[in-house]
Design a protein around this motif. Structure first.
Motif, mmCIF file in Angstrom:
data_model
loop_
_atom_site.group_PDB
_atom_site.id
_atom_site.type_symbol
_atom_site.label_atom_id
_atom_site.label_comp_id
_atom_site.label_asym_id
_atom_site.label_seq_id
_atom_site.Cartn_x
_atom_site.Cartn_y
_atom_site.Cartn_z
ATOM 1 N N GLY A 259 0.800 -1.221 0.000
ATOM 2 C CA GLY A 259 0.000 0.000 0.000
ATOM 3 C C GLY A 259 0.827 1.262 0.000
ATOM 4 N N GLY A 260 2.130 1.133 0.242
ATOM 5 C CA GLY A 260 3.016 2.290 0.231
ATOM 6 C C GLY A 260 3.585 2.540 -1.153
ATOM 7 N N ARG A 261 4.524 3.469 -1.223
ATOM 8 C CA ARG A 261 5.194 3.788 -2.481
ATOM 9 C C ARG A 261 6.699 3.882 -2.239
ATOM 10 N N GLY A 262 7.452 3.431 -3.231
ATOM 11 C CA GLY A 262 8.901 3.546 -3.145
ATOM 12 C C GLY A 262 9.512 2.813 -1.978
ATOM 13 N N CYS A 263 8.971 1.641 -1.633
ATOM 14 C CA CYS A 263 9.504 0.880 -0.494
ATOM 15 C C CYS A 263 10.896 0.343 -0.815
ATOM 16 N N LEU A 264 11.685 0.201 0.219
ATOM 17 C CA LEU A 264 13.056 -0.281 0.070
ATOM 18 C C LEU A 264 13.099 -1.598 -0.695
ATOM 19 N N GLU A 265 12.192 -2.515 -0.404
ATOM 20 C CA GLU A 265 12.195 -3.823 -1.055
ATOM 21 C C GLU A 265 12.071 -3.699 -2.570
ATOM 22 N N LEU A 312 20.043 0.570 1.820
ATOM 23 C CA LEU A 312 19.776 -0.229 3.009
ATOM 24 C C LEU A 312 20.422 0.408 4.231
ATOM 25 N N GLY A 313 21.649 0.878 4.089
ATOM 26 C CA GLY A 313 22.340 1.517 5.200
ATOM 27 C C GLY A 313 21.638 2.765 5.690
ATOM 28 N N ARG A 314 21.042 3.520 4.768
ATOM 29 C CA ARG A 314 20.300 4.727 5.164
ATOM 30 C C ARG A 314 19.115 4.354 6.049
ATOM 31 N N VAL A 315 18.388 3.318 5.653
ATOM 32 C CA VAL A 315 17.247 2.893 6.461
ATOM 33 C C VAL A 315 17.719 2.336 7.798
ATOM 34 N N LEU A 316 18.772 1.532 7.755
ATOM 35 C CA LEU A 316 19.297 0.958 8.986
ATOM 36 C C LEU A 316 19.818 2.022 9.943
ATOM 37 N N SER A 317 20.347 3.111 9.416
ATOM 38 C CA SER A 317 20.900 4.144 10.294
ATOM 39 C C SER A 317 19.825 4.714 11.213
ATOM 40 N N GLY A 318 18.617 4.892 10.695
ATOM 41 C CA GLY A 318 17.525 5.363 11.543
ATOM 42 C C GLY A 318 17.175 4.353 12.619
ATOM 43 N N VAL A 340 31.291 -6.328 -0.346
ATOM 44 C CA VAL A 340 30.742 -5.508 -1.435
ATOM 45 C C VAL A 340 29.477 -4.804 -0.970
ATOM 46 N N VAL A 341 28.672 -5.492 -0.154
ATOM 47 C CA VAL A 341 27.463 -4.865 0.370
ATOM 48 C C VAL A 341 27.617 -4.432 1.834
ATOM 49 N N LEU A 342 28.435 -5.127 2.591
ATOM 50 C CA LEU A 342 28.570 -4.764 4.006
ATOM 51 C C LEU A 342 29.283 -3.429 4.197
ATOM 52 N N ASP A 343 30.321 -3.166 3.410
ATOM 53 C CA ASP A 343 31.075 -1.915 3.585
ATOM 54 C C ASP A 343 30.211 -0.671 3.348
ATOM 55 N N PRO A 344 29.388 -0.613 2.282
ATOM 56 C CA PRO A 344 28.524 0.565 2.124
ATOM 57 C C PRO A 344 27.494 0.707 3.247
ATOM 58 N N VAL A 345 27.007 -0.412 3.768
ATOM 59 C CA VAL A 345 26.087 -0.336 4.903
ATOM 60 C C VAL A 345 26.805 0.246 6.119
ATOM 61 N N ARG A 346 27.996 -0.237 6.381
ATOM 62 C CA ARG A 346 28.775 0.284 7.519
ATOM 63 C C ARG A 346 29.036 1.778 7.356
ATOM 64 N N ALA A 347 29.412 2.181 6.141
ATOM 65 C CA ALA A 347 29.729 3.594 5.896
ATOM 66 C C ALA A 347 28.502 4.469 6.104
ATOM 67 N N ALA A 348 27.338 4.021 5.622
ATOM 68 C CA ALA A 348 26.119 4.813 5.772
ATOM 69 C C ALA A 348 25.748 4.972 7.247
ATOM 70 N N ARG A 359 29.718 4.913 19.596
ATOM 71 C CA ARG A 359 29.128 3.580 19.739
ATOM 72 C C ARG A 359 30.054 2.511 19.169
ATOM 73 N N ARG A 360 29.883 1.309 19.680
ATOM 74 C CA ARG A 360 30.555 0.152 19.115
ATOM 75 C C ARG A 360 29.486 -0.710 18.455
ATOM 76 N N LEU A 361 29.542 -0.800 17.154
ATOM 77 C CA LEU A 361 28.532 -1.539 16.406
ATOM 78 C C LEU A 361 29.200 -2.360 15.319
ATOM 79 N N ASP A 362 28.951 -3.661 15.333
ATOM 80 C CA ASP A 362 29.473 -4.541 14.296
ATOM 81 C C ASP A 362 28.377 -4.827 13.277
ATOM 82 N N VAL A 363 28.705 -4.678 11.999
ATOM 83 C CA VAL A 363 27.811 -5.082 10.916
ATOM 84 C C VAL A 363 28.417 -6.331 10.299
ATOM 85 N N VAL A 364 27.733 -7.451 10.423
ATOM 86 C CA VAL A 364 28.316 -8.745 10.076
ATOM 87 C C VAL A 364 27.371 -9.533 9.169
#
Length: 396
Positions: A259-265, A312-318, A340-348, A359-364
């Motif tokens: 029902g939404g628009r422009g969803c991440l999925e 994905l990282g932008r959404v996860l940051s919130g 390839v995908v984890l590094d951009p998520v970590r950077a975001a 903070r100490r946060l591991d993205v694994v």
């Protein structure tokens, strides 16, 4: 004088139930871990364990020496008696059924997967799951007379509240599947969203078992997830907790079935990424090919994947700002692309989630692959009668 023994017995029973709840939730534990998790004194705990061993409820396990890096010999562990009961976990995905048969002691007796047509209705899907269970039972000579409960993971909203054996899904189809399986085996069926159950598997045995707060993302045919909050799987007031794929990242984008628009999925699921690669003149056969080309460093594919990971990282940051987790675990087909995908998520997350916060946060990468949902269904069934949080245990 008459009430004192009764009161002492009630205390003893409460202590015993607390100890058994920890063993059901976490699997084999050392006596030192059980003392820390239950708060019981050494004398009380040893006395209760001795009684449970004598009754055949729990058993002692010799330590596994392979891979042990600590000083001295690892401790003997205690677990529920594997012969005392059976648990079945089912991940009834859109295109694949995965089943795991386990013991109360957290030992896997059998596992298997089977394709199911996307167009299959509830009855056909339930029957396919039953057929797979029965085939595994026959192949591995498993006695299901000791079956205690079944965990069932399904895609979509599953809003079970209280005792999850009641079903609680708003989907008529999901209720039909659950009822058919319950009627066939005559035990409680614990139903939940399959991505959320995969988060429970990671929190119980996998990549996030050493933290009490975690975010799990399942990046596969769709984009789902789950939240572990203070050691408990969050379902939300309406069963939508962890539905990260339906966060809108483009309010003017294409309409989504939710029902939404422009969803991440819509923007980062594998089929969308394959279309984006085609727009750059690169033909990708399927999600596995997509991951393989990214791992090989094919420029156009890497660019597409990194852009998706940044979204994905932008959404996860919130979510990181709000939950302040100790770990973010990413599973599913696309996660096999690794950094390839984890590094951009970590950077975001570093750039957007309160950058000055120390903070100490591991993205694994999540530990479990396609079996995560079925393993989580086992974990949910094991926790059917306990409200205890997941024990945060140090990783090996």
């Amino acid at each position: 004088m008459i009430e004192r023994p009764d009161a002492m017995q009630r205390v003893r029973l409460a202590h015993t139930e607390a100890l058994l709840a920890q063993l059901r939730s976490a699997g084999p534990l050392s006596r030192a871990e059980l003392i820390r998790l239950t708060g019981l004194s050494r004398t009380t705990l040893f006395d209760i364990i001795g009684d449970l061993i004598a009754r055949g409820v729990v058993v002692e396990r010799e330590p596994a020496l392979s891979g042990h890096r600590g000083r001295g010999r690892p401790s003997t562990t205690v677990s529920l008696n594997p012969s005392a009961g059976r648990i079945v976990g089912i991940d009834l995905g859109r295109a694949t059924i995965t089943v795991v048969v386990a013991t109360l002691g957290h030992d896997i007796l059998a596992r298997g997967s089977r394709a199911v047509a996307l167009t299959a209705g509830p009855a056909r899907r339930a029957n396919a799951a039953i057929k797979l269970i029965d085939d595994l039972v026959q192949e591995h000579d498993i006695d299901l007379r000791a079956l205690e409960a079944i965990g069932l993971g399904l895609p979509g909203l599953v809003a079970g509240r209280g005792r999850p054996a009641d079903g609680g899904s708003p989907s008529v189809a999901a209720k039909q599947v659950s009822a058919r399986i319950r009627d066939r085996y005559g035990v409680a069926v614990v139903t939940d969203n399959n991505s959320r159950l995969a988060a429970l598997a990671e929190g119980t045995w996998g990549a996030t078992r050493d933290v009490r707060d975690a975010i799990y993302v399942r990046w596969s045919d769709g984009v789902g997830g789950g939240l572990i909050v203070d050691g408990r799987l969050a379902r939300g007031a309406n069963g939508a907790a962890g539905e990260i794929g339906h966060v809108s990242v483009d309010p003017d984008g294409d309409p989504c079935p939710c029902g939404g628009r422009g969803c991440l999925e819509l923007l980062i699921r594998p089929s969308a990424l394959i279309e984006q690669c085609a727009g750059r003149g690169v033909t990708v056969a399927d999600p596995s090919d997509l991951v393989a080309r990214a791992q090989a460093g094919e420029p156009a594919v890497v660019d597409v994947m990194r852009h998706a990971a940044r979204l994905l990282g932008r959404v996860l940051s919130g979510m990181v700002v709000q939950l302040d987790p100790g770990k973010v675990a990413i599973g599913g087909t696309v996660a096999h692309a690794g950094d390839v995908v984890l590094d951009p998520v970590r950077a975001a997350i570093r750039q957007l989630a309160i950058p000055r916060h120390p903070r100490r946060l591991d993205v694994v990468t999540a530990q479990f692959g396609d079996e995560g949902g079925a393993l989580g269904a086992v974990a949910a069934a094991l926790r059917l009668n306990t409200a205890e949080p997941l024990p945060a245990l140090p990783t090996a």
